[in-house]
Design a protein around this motif. Structure first.
Motif, PDB file in Angstrom:
ATOM      1  N   ASP A 115       1.073  -1.902  10.473  1.00  0.00           N
ATOM      2  CA  ASP A 115      -0.199  -2.284   9.835  1.00  0.00           C
ATOM      3  C   ASP A 115      -1.040  -1.064   9.498  1.00  0.00           C
ATOM      4  N   ASP A 116      -1.039  -0.058  10.388  1.00  0.00           N
ATOM      5  CA  ASP A 116      -1.829   1.150  10.138  1.00  0.00           C
ATOM      6  C   ASP A 116      -1.308   1.906   8.922  1.00  0.00           C
ATOM      7  N   VAL A 117       0.009   1.988   8.784  1.00  0.00           N
ATOM      8  CA  VAL A 117       0.591   2.684   7.628  1.00  0.00           C
ATOM      9  C   VAL A 117       0.297   1.912   6.347  1.00  0.00           C
ATOM     10  N   ARG A 118       0.440   0.578   6.392  1.00  0.00           N
ATOM     11  CA  ARG A 118       0.144  -0.233   5.209  1.00  0.00           C
ATOM     12  C   ARG A 118      -1.322  -0.059   4.795  1.00  0.00           C
ATOM     13  N   ASN A 119      -2.217  -0.060   5.761  1.00  0.00           N
ATOM     14  CA  ASN A 119      -3.642   0.118   5.452  1.00  0.00           C
ATOM     15  C   ASN A 119      -3.907   1.508   4.894  1.00  0.00           C
ATOM     16  N   PHE A 120      -3.212   2.502   5.426  1.00  0.00           N
ATOM     17  CA  PHE A 120      -3.377   3.874   4.942  1.00  0.00           C
ATOM     18  C   PHE A 120      -2.934   3.978   3.482  1.00  0.00           C
ATOM     19  N   ILE A 121      -1.780   3.430   3.155  1.00  0.00           N
ATOM     20  CA  ILE A 121      -1.292   3.465   1.776  1.00  0.00           C
ATOM     21  C   ILE A 121      -2.259   2.730   0.845  1.00  0.00           C
ATOM     22  N   ASN A 122      -2.801   1.636   1.320  1.00  0.00           N
ATOM     23  CA  ASN A 122      -3.751   0.869   0.507  1.00  0.00           C
ATOM     24  C   ASN A 122      -5.053   1.615   0.260  1.00  0.00           C
ATOM     25  N   GLU A 123      -5.346   2.623   1.086  1.00  0.00           N
ATOM     26  CA  GLU A 123      -6.549   3.437   0.867  1.00  0.00           C
ATOM     27  C   GLU A 123      -6.494   4.140  -0.496  1.00  0.00           C
ATOM     28  N   PHE A 124      -5.271   4.302  -1.022  1.00  0.00           N
ATOM     29  CA  PHE A 124      -5.087   5.038  -2.282  1.00  0.00           C
ATOM     30  C   PHE A 124      -4.727   4.089  -3.420  1.00  0.00           C
ATOM     31  N   GLU A 125      -5.284   2.894  -3.364  1.00  0.00           N
ATOM     32  CA  GLU A 125      -5.024   1.886  -4.394  1.00  0.00           C
ATOM     33  C   GLU A 125      -5.454   2.352  -5.768  1.00  0.00           C
ATOM     34  N   ASN A 126      -6.502   3.166  -5.823  1.00  0.00           N
ATOM     35  CA  ASN A 126      -7.037   3.608  -7.112  1.00  0.00           C
ATOM     36  C   ASN A 126      -6.593   5.022  -7.491  1.00  0.00           C
ATOM     37  N   GLU A 127      -5.716   5.634  -6.682  1.00  0.00           N
ATOM     38  CA  GLU A 127      -5.225   6.969  -6.957  1.00  0.00           C
ATOM     39  C   GLU A 127      -3.704   6.934  -7.166  1.00  0.00           C
ATOM     40  N   GLU A 128      -3.232   7.745  -8.079  1.00  0.00           N
ATOM     41  CA  GLU A 128      -1.803   7.793  -8.359  1.00  0.00           C
ATOM     42  C   GLU A 128      -1.158   8.871  -7.481  1.00  0.00           C
ATOM     43  N   VAL A 129      -1.077   8.585  -6.187  1.00  0.00           N
ATOM     44  CA  VAL A 129      -0.481   9.526  -5.249  1.00  0.00           C
ATOM     45  C   VAL A 129       0.927   9.053  -4.875  1.00  0.00           C
ATOM     46  N   TYR A 130       1.742   9.994  -4.417  1.00  0.00           N
ATOM     47  CA  TYR A 130       3.130   9.721  -4.062  1.00  0.00           C
ATOM     48  C   TYR A 130       3.318   9.937  -2.563  1.00  0.00           C
ATOM     49  N   PHE A 131       4.266   9.203  -1.975  1.00  0.00           N
ATOM     50  CA  PHE A 131       4.461   9.234  -0.535  1.00  0.00           C
ATOM     51  C   PHE A 131       5.876   9.704  -0.206  1.00  0.00           C
ATOM     52  N   ILE A 132       5.971  10.827   0.522  1.00  0.00           N
ATOM     53  CA  ILE A 132       7.260  11.363   0.958  1.00  0.00           C
ATOM     54  C   ILE A 132       7.527  10.823   2.364  1.00  0.00           C
ATOM     55  N   PHE A 133       8.622  10.080   2.519  1.00  0.00           N
ATOM     56  CA  PHE A 133       8.882   9.416   3.797  1.00  0.00           C
ATOM     57  C   PHE A 133      10.351   9.521   4.164  1.00  0.00           C
ATOM     58  N   GLN A 134      10.663   9.305   5.449  1.00  0.00           N
ATOM     59  CA  GLN A 134      12.051   9.327   5.902  1.00  0.00           C
ATOM     60  C   GLN A 134      12.426   8.087   6.696  1.00  0.00           C
ATOM     61  N   ASP A 135      11.458   7.279   7.060  1.00  0.00           N
ATOM     62  CA  ASP A 135      11.711   6.050   7.816  1.00  0.00           C
ATOM     63  C   ASP A 135      11.833   4.885   6.829  1.00  0.00           C
ATOM     64  N   LEU A 136      12.948   4.157   6.901  1.00  0.00           N
ATOM     65  CA  LEU A 136      13.150   3.049   5.961  1.00  0.00           C
ATOM     66  C   LEU A 136      12.134   1.928   6.152  1.00  0.00           C
ATOM     67  N   GLY A 137      11.475   1.913   7.301  1.00  0.00           N
ATOM     68  CA  GLY A 137      10.388   0.952   7.482  1.00  0.00           C
ATOM     69  C   GLY A 137       9.272   1.172   6.480  1.00  0.00           C
ATOM     70  N   ILE A 138       9.042   2.437   6.103  1.00  0.00           N
ATOM     71  CA  ILE A 138       8.012   2.737   5.101  1.00  0.00           C
ATOM     72  C   ILE A 138       8.471   2.282   3.727  1.00  0.00           C
ATOM     73  N   LEU A 139       9.762   2.358   3.462  1.00  0.00           N
ATOM     74  CA  LEU A 139      10.280   1.807   2.207  1.00  0.00           C
ATOM     75  C   LEU A 139       9.977   0.319   2.117  1.00  0.00           C
ATOM     76  N   ARG A 140      10.131  -0.406   3.209  1.00  0.00           N
ATOM     77  CA  ARG A 140       9.840  -1.842   3.205  1.00  0.00           C
ATOM     78  C   ARG A 140       8.354  -2.108   2.939  1.00  0.00           C
ATOM     79  N   ILE A 141       7.513  -1.238   3.475  1.00  0.00           N
ATOM     80  CA  ILE A 141       6.078  -1.381   3.206  1.00  0.00           C
ATOM     81  C   ILE A 141       5.795  -1.145   1.723  1.00  0.00           C
ATOM     82  N   LEU A 142       6.388  -0.103   1.151  1.00  0.00           N
ATOM     83  CA  LEU A 142       6.188   0.177  -0.274  1.00  0.00           C
ATOM     84  C   LEU A 142       6.713  -0.962  -1.137  1.00  0.00           C
ATOM     85  N   LEU A 143       7.830  -1.567  -0.735  1.00  0.00           N
ATOM     86  CA  LEU A 143       8.362  -2.718  -1.464  1.00  0.00           C
ATOM     87  C   LEU A 143       7.375  -3.878  -1.425  1.00  0.00           C
TER      88      LEU A 143
END
Length: 243
Positions: free
Chosen positions: A70-98
């Motif tokens: 939930d914390d990671v999802r909320n963090f990513i949502n903080e940039f809803e209005n910015e075109e930023v990219y996320f470098i990740f290695q945990d496939l759990g973060i891929l599921r959040i991005l999906l």
């Protein structure tokens, strides 16, 4: 090929901008990074980079636990209005991005795992911005992979993590050995490899061991022409010298 670099501090941003196409920024979910920036600091840096037509990348290079979702999802949502990219290695973060329909802003960087173009093509279904290749394979193989897959992320300069765990290995060693030491500037040395000393760090996200010495592929950069992103980490030896 686009060059992206880490940023050791905000004061250096104007020195870096003329030489790069994007900048990576550490955050609260970075297991290792030159510096950690708050959400507001990232947004401020993003505004500077966007005005200069440069991309912003955020390092989410930690191993995620269930209670982090939930914390990671909320963090990513903080940039809803910015075109930023996320470098990740945990496939759990891929599921959040999906789940957020943001995979086009994802760069999958699983360190040593992806070693050939068939591995790369498996991730095309997710429409990620880029997928990284292992630094453990020869540059000729990287060149071959880039002929089949164009959206490749590759470490061109910097320290390469070769082992990462959420266990606190230094703390455990300290407890069982009875030795008293700080966790700053430590090296791991095997008994049979006296000249091979590997940097090791421990923080709240666990332990990371890096390869001995800095990896540099800049002398053979012509083999990496078809790579989408060449990542130059720790590119500045000091604030006045650009490598």
């Amino acid at each position: 090929m686009k060059i992206i670099s880490s940023l050791k501090n905000k004061e250096m941003i104007n020195k870096i901008i003329p030489f790069v196409d994007g900048i990576t920024l550490g955050c609260q979910f970075s297991a290792y990074s030159d510096n950690l920036y708050s959400v507001q600091e990232i947004k401020d840096i993003y505004q500077i980079l966007a005005k200069n037509n440069k991309k912003t990348f955020i390092l989410l290079n930690f191993i995620m636990h269930e209670n982090d979702i939930d914390d990671v999802r909320n963090f990513i949502n903080e940039f809803e209005n910015e075109e930023v990219y996320f470098i990740f290695q945990d496939l759990g973060i891929l599921r959040i991005l999906l789940s957020l329909n943001k995979t086009k802003y994802g760069v999958y960087h699983p360190l040593t795992m992806i070693t050939n173009y068939r591995d790369l093509k498996e991730y095309e279904m997710f429409s990620l911005d880029a997928v990284s290749l292992s630094n453990e394979i020869p540059l000729k193989d990287v060149e071959l992979c880039s002929n089949y897959c164009k959206d490749i992320f590759y470490l061109g300069f910097g320290y390469h993590p070769m082992y990462q765990t959420y266990r606190y290995l230094l703390s455990l060693y300290k407890e069982h050995s009875g030795l008293d030491f700080t966790n700053d500037n430590l090296m791991l040395q095997e008994a049979t490899r006296e000249n091979d000393r590997c940097p090791i760090i421990e923080n709240k996200y666990g332990t990371i061991v890096f390869r001995n010495g800095v990896i540099s592929n800049l002398e053979k950069i012509e083999l990496l022409e078809n790579v989408k992103y060449l990542y130059l980490d720790s590119i500045f030896v000091d604030e006045n010298k650009y490598l």
